[in-house]
Design a protein around this motif. Structure first.
Motif, short mmCIF file in Angstrom:
data_model
loop_
_atom_site.label_atom_id
_atom_site.label_comp_id
_atom_site.label_asym_id
_atom_site.label_seq_id
_atom_site.Cartn_x
_atom_site.Cartn_y
_atom_site.Cartn_z
N UNK B 120 -5.71 14.19 -10.99
CA UNK B 120 -6.31 13.31 -10.00
C UNK B 120 -5.99 11.85 -10.29
N UNK B 121 -6.16 11.45 -11.55
CA UNK B 121 -5.83 10.07 -11.92
C UNK B 121 -4.37 9.78 -11.63
N UNK B 122 -3.51 10.73 -12.01
CA UNK B 122 -2.08 10.52 -11.81
C UNK B 122 -1.79 10.32 -10.33
N UNK B 123 -2.51 11.05 -9.49
CA UNK B 123 -2.25 10.95 -8.06
C UNK B 123 -2.70 9.60 -7.53
N UNK B 124 -3.90 9.18 -7.94
CA UNK B 124 -4.40 7.88 -7.49
C UNK B 124 -3.47 6.77 -7.98
N UNK B 125 -3.07 6.86 -9.25
CA UNK B 125 -2.15 5.85 -9.79
C UNK B 125 -0.86 5.85 -8.99
N UNK B 126 -0.36 7.03 -8.70
CA UNK B 126 0.89 7.14 -7.94
C UNK B 126 0.77 6.48 -6.58
N UNK B 127 -0.32 6.78 -5.86
CA UNK B 127 -0.51 6.21 -4.52
C UNK B 127 -0.66 4.70 -4.62
N UNK B 128 -1.43 4.23 -5.61
CA UNK B 128 -1.66 2.80 -5.73
C UNK B 128 -0.38 2.04 -6.06
N UNK B 129 0.51 2.68 -6.81
CA UNK B 129 1.80 2.03 -7.08
C UNK B 129 2.69 2.10 -5.85
N UNK B 130 2.67 3.28 -5.20
CA UNK B 130 3.65 3.53 -4.15
C UNK B 130 3.43 2.67 -2.92
N UNK B 131 2.18 2.51 -2.49
CA UNK B 131 1.94 1.81 -1.23
C UNK B 131 2.45 0.36 -1.27
N UNK B 132 2.05 -0.45 -2.27
CA UNK B 132 2.59 -1.82 -2.29
C UNK B 132 4.11 -1.86 -2.40
N UNK B 133 4.66 -1.01 -3.24
CA UNK B 133 6.12 -1.02 -3.38
C UNK B 133 6.76 -0.70 -2.05
N UNK B 134 6.25 0.35 -1.40
CA UNK B 134 6.84 0.76 -0.12
C UNK B 134 6.72 -0.35 0.92
N UNK B 135 5.54 -0.98 1.00
CA UNK B 135 5.33 -2.01 2.02
C UNK B 135 6.22 -3.22 1.75
N UNK B 136 6.23 -3.67 0.51
CA UNK B 136 6.99 -4.89 0.23
C UNK B 136 8.49 -4.62 0.33
N UNK B 137 8.92 -3.44 -0.11
CA UNK B 137 10.35 -3.10 -0.01
C UNK B 137 10.80 -3.13 1.44
N UNK B 138 9.94 -2.65 2.33
CA UNK B 138 10.32 -2.62 3.74
C UNK B 138 10.30 -4.03 4.32
N UNK B 139 9.31 -4.80 3.92
CA UNK B 139 9.18 -6.15 4.46
C UNK B 139 10.39 -7.00 4.05
N UNK B 140 10.78 -6.86 2.83
CA UNK B 140 11.97 -7.58 2.35
C UNK B 140 13.08 -6.57 2.11
N UNK B 141 13.55 -5.95 3.19
CA UNK B 141 14.56 -4.92 3.04
C UNK B 141 15.83 -5.51 2.43
N UNK B 142 16.42 -4.74 1.49
CA UNK B 142 17.66 -5.13 0.79
C UNK B 142 17.49 -6.33 -0.11
N UNK B 143 16.25 -6.76 -0.38
CA UNK B 143 16.08 -7.81 -1.38
C UNK B 143 16.24 -7.18 -2.75
N UNK B 144 16.23 -8.01 -3.77
CA UNK B 144 16.36 -7.50 -5.14
C UNK B 144 15.22 -6.54 -5.44
N UNK B 145 14.02 -6.93 -4.98
CA UNK B 145 12.84 -6.08 -5.21
C UNK B 145 13.05 -4.70 -4.58
N UNK B 146 13.56 -4.70 -3.37
CA UNK B 146 13.79 -3.44 -2.66
C UNK B 146 14.80 -2.59 -3.41
N UNK B 147 15.88 -3.23 -3.87
CA UNK B 147 16.91 -2.47 -4.58
C UNK B 147 16.32 -1.82 -5.84
N UNK B 148 15.54 -2.61 -6.57
CA UNK B 148 14.93 -2.05 -7.79
C UNK B 148 13.96 -0.93 -7.44
#
Lengths: 566, 335, 302
Positions: B120-148
């Motif tokens: 359960x913790x792993x899942x919550x941690x995973x979702x909490x990491x994934x959502x910001x990364x996904x949102x910001x990667x899309x907002x700044x598509x092809x930026x360095x952050x997105x590539x990483x």
């Protein structure tokens, strides 16, 4: 309450006199890793090694085996023999005497009635007792007094040390299991998970397939033992992770069955945090030759049955050639390292039963080729031998296991060098050893030309093991493929020897017969091609003292003598 | 919406019954047998006796109906007994595991806590990491952050947990010695020290699983956000002079959640199902380890019960996801 | 609205997609890497033939690091890793792509039907629930038991194993895609342009193919990328359980698994297969990104 006092006592002893070496509980806590975790602590309900060995921390028999395979007394005062009069001259009766003053961990006395009850518990027709074979051939058990157990056999029993001897047939407390006979066995979860015993430890908490928490038994017969006050047996992971937890991270003191590849063994042993213990028993990795035709073209019900002899492997020259092409030392070096040694015997131990057969140890590729030439198999255009238009092709199956797959690859290489085309197949162990008559992939059905697995025998007497190769034990549709004669070997002369052995009591003669039968199966007929005598390999931390690996009884047989090296 | 939910709930009953029958037939038909757990040294006659005492040889429909009765009648009664100290279920046979010869439900109860905490913790941690990364990667598509982010996600996804787990054990367990490699299920958190101990022993399995979860979810989040960023309503919102923050986090995000909600909802039952490989590797010994152990040993009652509980959760969470669709996008109508 | 004119000239549409695709740097890079991997596994074996060593000779060169004789080193039995990587790649790439395509095809098909036709929604989604709930390993065991010998009889053991594995993986991994696509379709079918299409009397087939399918491409692409990795890994699990290819048949997943126990001593043994799988997934991901942009009519207009 008792446990608490014991623990408190232990803690006090530890605090006041840490140097007091020979005191119960003085050495604190010990961590043991059984990566296959125990699923129950009642060895009569599960015969898995993990279950029997964990239970042996708590439950004991009248006697056990030491590291040399000799019978040694545990709850019994001494080991009865014909010489001391404990075994009757006609070998139909054995009389055991309990040590005086024995107590269960709950403080009640151990009596011969407990032994008699254990016999009744295991032989109950509805119980499905996993160790029923240990009680076979017993006509009755009598208890003339509270300390005497008299076992009467229905026929002379040359090896009377089966019932109540070794970790597989310990004594249960009659008072605790009284309501658990027969079909009620599985309703007794509390008892099965927390048996009351006489061993050095007692259960404080049991989480099935996970963790056993134990504490020193306050009523253990030697007041100075065990040296550890508490113990944890943890499960999970695999052999490699287990070895790592002892040899590299030092989280555990002892890990059972740490069978890993030889190079990793050497690297881990070099770390200095622990040592690998090994010992050899009777486990032999072998190739069995199918004497019947497993061809898929035969109708179901006739395939791999005695109706159709094998078209290629019935020729002893082909079988011998296949054996000669194998370099067993290489197999050991690649797969087992110090935990294996090459062997040509089906019965590699005990010493008195082991034949001096070493003919197969040197690889002889040229000799193998010559034999195949002689048998009429000549190399074709593609290097594969053929005879009358038939290619020399074998299907070689085994269970899924990295070492076995390496063996398959090596042996395929050698066999192709002598012109035998080899097809490999591996099967999930739960299917292969499952014995499901509906599955085509069980090792009993043997829908392949040759197959590889390991087998051994319980205790030190090879008689039942060798009796597996009787003609009437051939698996087939008639017996739902339940026979033990896997390679369908059938020789009336062999059957006669089996019969003779069951009627022979004299040890010298028994050993001669066993050797003769071993040779008939291996070097004389090559239906069984032994490869490696597989030892046990466990890991112990350098801070753990007193460990002595025993392959004849459970690995925990001398846990009362373990101590912390200071 | 309410009638839809009720109708779905009613429909779930026959669905689940059918699923339970299919699971039962499947596990029974599988070419294994509980006998594979019995060593070869045990003679065939004894082997037969053991199987008989387990009830393996009874006809399949007898065993199926017995299981149904036990699951829906005997076990709930046992639950009531345990809660209120009554004796309703006395003398009735519970669902007994072949491997341990003990009732299945207490075993599951024993294993649930560590599965829920770790997975359960792993899942919550995973979702909490994934959502910001996904949102910001899309907002700044092809930026360095997105590539990483992309690299991180792809590596996280293409490398199986048996691999990352072993690497983590070697690096953090053996070389650095930071974390224990075996999870202690008997540890109970009572004070600060035991809490720290618990965190340390959870660290590695949570990292391994969190990485794998975050990788997949962040990809879906990013792609869905990208899809919506191009929509006309975004242009309209920007043209109206709304702040970027409102546009992205309110309008785009809400509309992008549908595939993400599906993935997250599908993932929640798998928390209960545990992570077979990771649990086994670190000795967490939760539900996942129990399931694989039962499958290996052909422990039919255990597999059947676990798989069925799993089915109930899947059906429930898919229903929840469907209801959420309607809330996220009012245009979706079921009636 | 340029769509209708494009329909008359399909070639120019393909060309337009390709032009757009080329502008996507990541996609071109992905295509190059994937192309390299395909060349490596298909043409490589023609250029590099491993020496055929006898067992005794091979054992003398076991566990070697990279050298001129063995560019990627050798394994614990002295087998040439480069040779094994190439033949493993053929199997892994084929299994990964075909199984993924089967899964995506079924997933998209069922997802669209369920999302679009209300009558089918219930039954199809309950079917999906059932597949999600089935324990995977017994399912695979049953499939292997029922079909392996039959397929092997027709097409031989190796091809039989291939077909069985590809279908086993495909048929057990379409459910996520189906759920995601259905969710999207539920939202899409209420959009204005779909309503407009329906109001002018377009048949469902046309609405689905022309209006809905292009708009669910993006989650499908993600599912496809992740699906390849999953298929390659699942194959290794299957082979590991003895349900897959014969044991002397290497695949990347299997090499990775086998190398694991030698990781501390010879790390390159896990690096090669791990790298190959990661590169495949990464390149497919970038290609998927590029394709999505290229297929999107609005993006193409820019």
């Amino acid at each position: 309450m008792k446990l608490k006092t014991a623990l408190l006592g232990a803690a006090c002893a530890f605090a006041i006199a840490p140097a007091a070496f020979a005191e119960r509980g003085a050495d604190g806590h010990v961590n043991v890793l059984y990566w296959q975790a125990p699923s129950t602590l009642n060895p009569y309900l599960s015969s898995g090694t993990k279950d029997v060995e964990s239970a042996s921390l708590i439950l004991e028999g009248l006697a056990g085996f030491n590291e040399k395979g000799e019978v040694v007394a545990r709850l019994a005062d001494s080991v009865p023999t014909v010489e001391n009069g404990g075994v009757s001259a006609d070998l139909t009766q054995i009389t055991w005497k309990l040590k005086p003053g024995l107590l269960w961990s709950d403080g009640t006395p151990v009596t011969s009635a407990d032994a008699k009850f254990t016999y009744e518990y295991c032989t109950h027709p509805e119980g499905g007792c996993a160790q029923a074979a240990r009680y076979e051939g017993i006509a009755s058990i009598d208890t003339p007094d509270a300390e005497t157990v008299v076992i009467t056999f229905s026929a002379p029993k040359p090896n009377p040390y089966t019932a109540f001897v070794g970790g597989t047939s310990p004594i249960l407390q009659a008072a605790q299991f009284a309501n658990c006979l027969g079909a009620a066995a599985s309703t007794c979860t509390e008892q099965n998970f927390g048996p009351i015993g006489t061993g050095p430890f007692m259960v404080t908490e049991f989480k099935t397939n996970d963790t056993v928490s134990l504490a020193a038994n306050p009523n253990y017969r030697d007041p100075a033992k065990p040296a550890f006050a508490t113990m944890t047996v943890k499960g999970g992971g695999d052999a490699e992770a287990a070895a790592r937890a002892v040899m590299e991270t030092g989280e555990f003191d002892y890990a059972w069955n740490t069978q890993i590849n030889p190079e990793l063994q050497a690297a881990m042993a070099g770390g200095g945090k622990g040592t690998f213990l090994n010992g050899f028993g009777t486990l032999v990795e072998r190739i069995e030759m199918n004497m019947t035709d497993p061809s898929a073209d035969l109708p179901e019900g006739e395939r791999a049955t005695t109706m159709h002899p094998h078209p290629i492997l019935t020729d002893i020259r082909v079988r011998t050639a296949l054996s000669k092409a194998i370099d067993r030392q290489v197999l050991v070096d690649v797969g087992y390292g110090s935990a294996g040694r090459p062997t040509c015997n089906l019965v590699p131990a005990p010493e008195m039963f082991a034949s001096d057969n070493t003919g197969c140890l040197t690889q002889d590729i040229e000799g193998a080729k010559a034999l195949l030439d002689e048998a009429g198999w000549v190399p074709g255009a593609d290097g594969i031998r053929e005879k009358d238009g038939v290619k020399l092709h074998v299907l070689y199956q085994t269970s899924t296991n990295p070492v076995r797959q390496d063996f398959q690859a090596l042996i395929k290489g050698w066999w192709e060098e002598i012109g035998v085309s080899t097809e490999l197949k591996n099967i999930d162990a739960s299917v292969y050893f499952g014995g499901d008559a509906g599955s085509p992939d069980t090792f009993q059905k043997f829908y392949a030309d040759v197959e590889m697995y390991a087998n051994n025998f319980d205790g030190t007497d090879p008689e039942p093991y060798l009796a597996q190769y009787l003609c009437d034990k051939i698996p087939g549709p008639a017996n739902q493929w339940q026979g033990e004669n896997i390679n369908r070997f059938c020789d009336p002369a062999y059957d006669v020897l089996v019969k003779e052995m069951s009627a022979t009591a004299e040890m010298g003669k028994r050993s001669e017969l066993a050797k003769k039968m071993n040779d008939m199966l291996t070097k004389d007929s090559m239906v069984v091609v032994p490869l490696v005598d597989r030892g046990r390999l466990s890991a112990a931390s350098t801070s753990l003292g007193g460990t002595l690996l025993n392959t004849w009884d459970t690995e925990m047989w001398n846990v009362q003598d373990w101590f912390r090296v200071k | 919406m309410l009638t839809y939910t009720l109708r779905r709930l009613l429909l779930a009953i026959p669905t689940l019954l059918l699923i339970s029958l299919v699971i039962f037939l499947l596990v029974d038909l599988a070419p294994g047998s509980p006998a594979s757990e019995i060593p070869l040294t045990v003679p065939p006659e004894v082997r037969q006796k053991i199987l008989e005492s387990l009830g393996v040889n009874q006809p399949i429909f007898v065993r199926y109906f017995l299981w149904l009765k036990q699951f829906f009648y005997v076990e709930p009664l046992n639950g009531i007994d345990a809660l209120f100290g009554s004796h309703l279920a006395e003398g009735m046979q519970r669902i007994i595991s072949y491997q341990t010869r003990s009732p299945v439900f207490p075993l599951i109860g024993e294993r649930l806590p560590q599965t829920l905490t770790v997975i359960g913790t792993a899942y919550v941690v995973g979702v909490l990491i994934a959502l910001p990364i996904g949102i910001y990667s899309a907002y700044r598509q092809y930026s360095l952050f997105d590539q990483f982010g992309t690299m991180f996600a792809m590596i996280g996804f293409s490398v199986p947990t048996f691999f990352t787990g072993t690497v983590f054990i070697i690096v953090f367990g053996v070389w650095l010695g930071w974390f224990p490699t075996k999870y202690d299920t008997t540890l109970s958190v009572t004070d600060w020290d035991s809490f720290v101990k618990q965190i340390r022993q959870m660290a590695m399995p949570v990292m391994v699983l969190g990485l794998a979860n975050a990788a997949a979810i962040s990809r879906y989040m990013r792609s869905s956000m990208l899809e919506n960023m191009k929509q006309d309503y975004v242009r309209t919102a920007r043209a109206k002079g709304m702040s970027e923050r409102t546009v992205v986090l309110k309008h785009v995000l809400r509309n992008s959640m549908i595939p993400v909600v599906t993935i997250i909802a599908l993932g929640i039952p798998s928390i209960f199902g545990g992570a077979i490989i990771t649990e086994n590797l670190f000795g967490v010994n939760g539900i996942g380890a129990a399931l694989i152990g039962a499958i290996r040993g052909n422990d039919l009652p255990m597999v059947q019960t676990l798989a069925f509980i799993f089915a109930i959760l899947i059906v429930t969470f898919n229903l929840i996801a469907d209801v959420l669709y309607g809330l996220l996008d009012p245009r979706i109508r079921y009636d | 609205m340029t769509e209708t004119t494009n329909l008359d000239k399909p070639e120019s549409q393909v060309a337009a997609i390709w032009r757009q695709f080329r502008e996507h740097k990541g996609a071109v890079f992905g295509l190059a890497v994937l192309g390299f991997l395909v060349v490596f596994v298909l043409i490589g074996p023609l250029l590099w033939q491993a020496e055929t060593l006898k067992v005794s000779e091979a054992l003398k060169v076991k566990n070697q690091g990279p050298s001129l004789r063995f560019p990627l080193g050798t394994d614990q039995l002295g087998r040439d890793m480069l040779d094994r990587m190439m033949s493993a790649g053929q199997v892994s790439l084929a299994v990964g792509f075909i199984a993924m395509m089967i899964a995506i095809f079924f997933g998209t098909f069922i997802g669209i039907l369920a999302g679009y036709f209300k009558r089918l929604d219930g039954p199809l989604m309950r079917l999906t629930d059932m597949f999600l709930a089935l324990p995977l390993i017994p399912l695979l065991l049953v499939m292997v038991m029922l079909f392996r010998d039959r397929i092997a009889k027709v097409v031989g053991p190796e091809m039989g194993a291939f077909i069985l594995i590809v279908f086993a993986i495909g048929l057990t991994s379409w459910m996520h895609a189906a759920r995601i696509v259905r969710g999207e379709v539920l939202a899409l079918k209420e959009r204005e342009y779909v309503l407009a299409a329906r109001s002018i009397g377009a048949p469902p087939r046309r609405i689905i193919l022309r209006h809905i399918l292009p708009n669910v491409i993006s989650p499908v692409m993600v599912a496809a990328t992740l699906g390849i990795a999953e298929a390659i890994i699942t194959e290794s699990v299957l082979s590991f359980l003895g349900l897959g290819f014969p044991p002397d048949f290497p695949t990347w997943g299997r090499l990775l698994f086998d190398g694991l126990q030698y990781m501390q001593l010879y790390p390159e043994r896990v690096i090669w297969p791990g790298l190959a799988i990661s590169l495949t997934v990464l390149s497919v991901n970038y290609i998927g990104d590029g394709l999505r942009d290229a297929l999107d009519p609005k993006a193409r207009g820019r």
